[in-house]
Write an enzyme that holds these catalytic residues in place. Structure first.
Site, PDB file in Angstrom:
ATOM      1  N   SER A 187       2.767 -11.481   4.754  1.00  0.00           N
ATOM      2  CA  SER A 187       3.489 -10.516   5.576  1.00  0.00           C
ATOM      3  C   SER A 187       3.429 -10.975   7.027  1.00  0.00           C
ATOM      4  CB  SER A 187       2.852  -9.136   5.436  1.00  0.00           C
ATOM      5  OG  SER A 187       3.326  -8.312   6.486  1.00  0.00           O
ATOM      6  N   HIS A 196       7.273 -11.835   3.415  1.00  0.00           N
ATOM      7  CA  HIS A 196       7.511 -10.395   3.439  1.00  0.00           C
ATOM      8  C   HIS A 196       7.685  -9.976   4.896  1.00  0.00           C
ATOM      9  CE1 HIS A 196       6.795  -6.247   1.844  1.00  0.00           C
ATOM     10  NE2 HIS A 196       6.177  -6.040   3.008  1.00  0.00           N
ATOM     11  N   ASP A 233       8.369  -6.793   7.463  1.00  0.00           N
ATOM     12  CA  ASP A 233       8.238  -5.344   7.539  1.00  0.00           C
ATOM     13  C   ASP A 233       9.105  -4.761   8.643  1.00  0.00           C
ATOM     14  OD1 ASP A 233       6.185  -4.640   5.519  1.00  0.00           O
ATOM     15  OD2 ASP A 233       4.989  -6.090   6.657  1.00  0.00           O
ATOM     16  N   MET A 259      10.401  -1.523  10.528  1.00  0.00           N
ATOM     17  CA  MET A 259       9.990  -0.128  10.771  1.00  0.00           C
ATOM     18  C   MET A 259      10.857   0.470  11.875  1.00  0.00           C
ATOM     19  SD  MET A 259       5.859  -0.493  10.640  1.00  0.00           S
ATOM     20  CE  MET A 259       5.051  -1.634   9.491  1.00  0.00           C
ATOM     21  N   HIS A 317      11.139  -5.501   3.676  1.00  0.00           N
ATOM     22  CA  HIS A 317      10.595  -4.172   3.370  1.00  0.00           C
ATOM     23  C   HIS A 317      11.138  -3.186   4.403  1.00  0.00           C
ATOM     24  CE1 HIS A 317       6.644  -1.659   2.701  1.00  0.00           C
ATOM     25  NE2 HIS A 317       7.730  -0.987   2.376  1.00  0.00           N
ATOM     26  N   MET A 341      11.215   0.017   5.935  1.00  0.00           N
ATOM     27  CA  MET A 341      10.543   1.301   6.156  1.00  0.00           C
ATOM     28  C   MET A 341      11.374   2.071   7.182  1.00  0.00           C
ATOM     29  SD  MET A 341       6.666  -0.113   6.089  1.00  0.00           S
ATOM     30  CE  MET A 341       7.187  -1.815   6.352  1.00  0.00           C
ATOM     31  N   MET A 394       3.050   0.760  -2.937  1.00  0.00           N
ATOM     32  CA  MET A 394       2.286   0.652  -1.687  1.00  0.00           C
ATOM     33  C   MET A 394       0.832   1.044  -1.949  1.00  0.00           C
ATOM     34  SD  MET A 394       4.255  -0.267   0.912  1.00  0.00           S
ATOM     35  CE  MET A 394       3.056   0.025   2.198  1.00  0.00           C
ATOM     36  N   ASP A 412       1.433  -3.917  -1.975  1.00  0.00           N
ATOM     37  CA  ASP A 412       1.483  -4.163  -0.530  1.00  0.00           C
ATOM     38  C   ASP A 412       0.503  -3.256   0.205  1.00  0.00           C
ATOM     39  OD1 ASP A 412       2.209  -4.706   2.092  1.00  0.00           O
ATOM     40  OD2 ASP A 412       4.195  -3.771   1.943  1.00  0.00           O
TER      41      ASP A 412
HETATM   42  C1  DX5 Z   1       2.357  -1.902   5.940  1.00  0.00           C
HETATM   43  C2  DX5 Z   1       3.204  -3.070   5.542  1.00  0.00           C
HETATM   44  C3  DX5 Z   1       2.460  -4.210   4.984  1.00  0.00           C
HETATM   45  C4  DX5 Z   1       1.435  -4.828   5.897  1.00  0.00           C
HETATM   46  C5  DX5 Z   1       0.369  -5.433   5.036  1.00  0.00           C
HETATM   47  O1  DX5 Z   1       3.185  -0.837   6.234  1.00  0.00           O
HETATM   48  O2  DX5 Z   1       4.145  -2.674   4.561  1.00  0.00           O
HETATM   49  O3  DX5 Z   1       3.339  -5.204   4.485  1.00  0.00           O
HETATM   50  O4  DX5 Z   1       1.955  -5.799   6.743  1.00  0.00           O
HETATM   51  O5  DX5 Z   1      -0.675  -5.880   5.830  1.00  0.00           O
HETATM   52  P1  DX5 Z   1      -2.132  -6.025   5.238  1.00  0.00           P
HETATM   53  O6  DX5 Z   1      -2.077  -7.015   4.122  1.00  0.00           O
HETATM   54  O7  DX5 Z   1      -2.955  -6.485   6.394  1.00  0.00           O
HETATM   55  O8  DX5 Z   1      -2.550  -4.669   4.733  1.00  0.00           O
HETATM   56 ZN    ZN Z   2       5.304  -4.292   3.696  1.00  0.00          ZN
END
Ligand code: DX5
Ligand code: ZN
Length: 231
Positions: free
Chosen positions: A13, A38, A40, A42, A71, A73, A142, A180
């Site tokens: 990620s 991956h 993220d 947001m 991903h 979010m 998750m 994740d």
């Molecule tokens: C959290 C993200 C994850 C995050 C994971 O909302 O969806 O992908 O980056 O990071 P670690 O592996 O450090 O928990």
């Molecule tokens: Zn994620």
């Protein structure tokens, strides 16, 4: 008859990488054995944090040929599906809890030409996606509340990973079960033994040690976990 071995993939990620040196982080992880990345996204509404949009996906696309797992979010995945697919996202993973709903999100992502993933928060039951499995390429379970990297893994989601794996297998689907949040060599063993096939790892790849050695330990863990099925 023995079940054919599943393909297990590690997806660093990039949220845990140094954004000022993102290309180097991507290339180092690729050399270290990453199978995908991956990313993220947001929006500050669906989750209490903000990250990046399609422009950054496009920049990452330019430095690697590995699959990009996006991903989302965000509250309105339908509004942005085309932009993230055009930017180079291979799989777009929406949240079933977001305001667009499952049917519209699946349709919009397919129409954009990307593979479709559906994510569920730790407090969302697998039932919310069970009937959609036949139309999905990935179910993302998750194991932390979405929003931040570096949180502790929630072991109470493991039965949900098992339930998702069993429904996917029973339906004849080849969809990935992705996990994740808080994945370390220890928690990766547990996730793999419950049927996960796609392992998102942020801090355990990019924080401390070297990326290559960190990925090596995670690879050993998922291989070991997958040989010890827990029901
Ligand atoms: C959290 C993200 C994850 C995050 C994971 O909302 O969806 O992908 O980056 O990071 P670690 O592996 O450090 O928990
Ligand atoms: Zn994620």
């Amino acid at each position: 008859m023995a079940r054919p071995a599943r393909t297990l993939r590690l997806a660093p990620s990039l949220l845990s990488a140094d954004f000022a040196h993102l290309a180097e982080a991507v290339l180092e992880a690729e050399r270290g054995g990453a199978d995908a990345f991956h990313l993220d996204v947001m929006d500050g509404h669906f989750v209490p944090n903000l990250t990046f949009g399609p422009a950054l996906v496009r920049s990452v696309r330019a430095v690697t040929k590995l699959p990009l797992d996006i991903h989302l979010m965000i509250e309105r995945p339908t509004k942005f599906a085309e932009a993230f697919a055009k930017a180079g996202g291979d799989t777009l993973v929406f949240h079933v809890e977001a305001s667009d709903g499952v049917e519209d999100s699946v349709r919009a992502i397919r129409a954009a030409g990307a593979a479709v993933g559906a994510a569920i928060r730790p407090d969302t039951p697998f039932d919310r996606v069970a009937s959609w499995v036949g139309r999905l390429d990935q179910v993302l379970v998750m194991s932390v509340m979405p929003g931040f990297s570096g949180q502790a893994f929630r072991p109470e989601v493991l039965p949900k990973v098992r339930a998702a794996r069993d429904v996917v297998d029973a339906s004849g689907s080849t969809a990935d079960i992705s996990i994740d949040g808080g994945i370390t060599p220890e928690t990766a063993v547990a996730a793999a033994s419950h049927g996960a096939t796609f392992f998102v790892c942020g801090n355990s790849v990019f924080t401390g040690g070297t990326v290559g050695a960190n990925l090596g330990r995670l690879r050993e863990a998922i291989d070991a976990g997958a040989t010890r099925e827990v029901r």
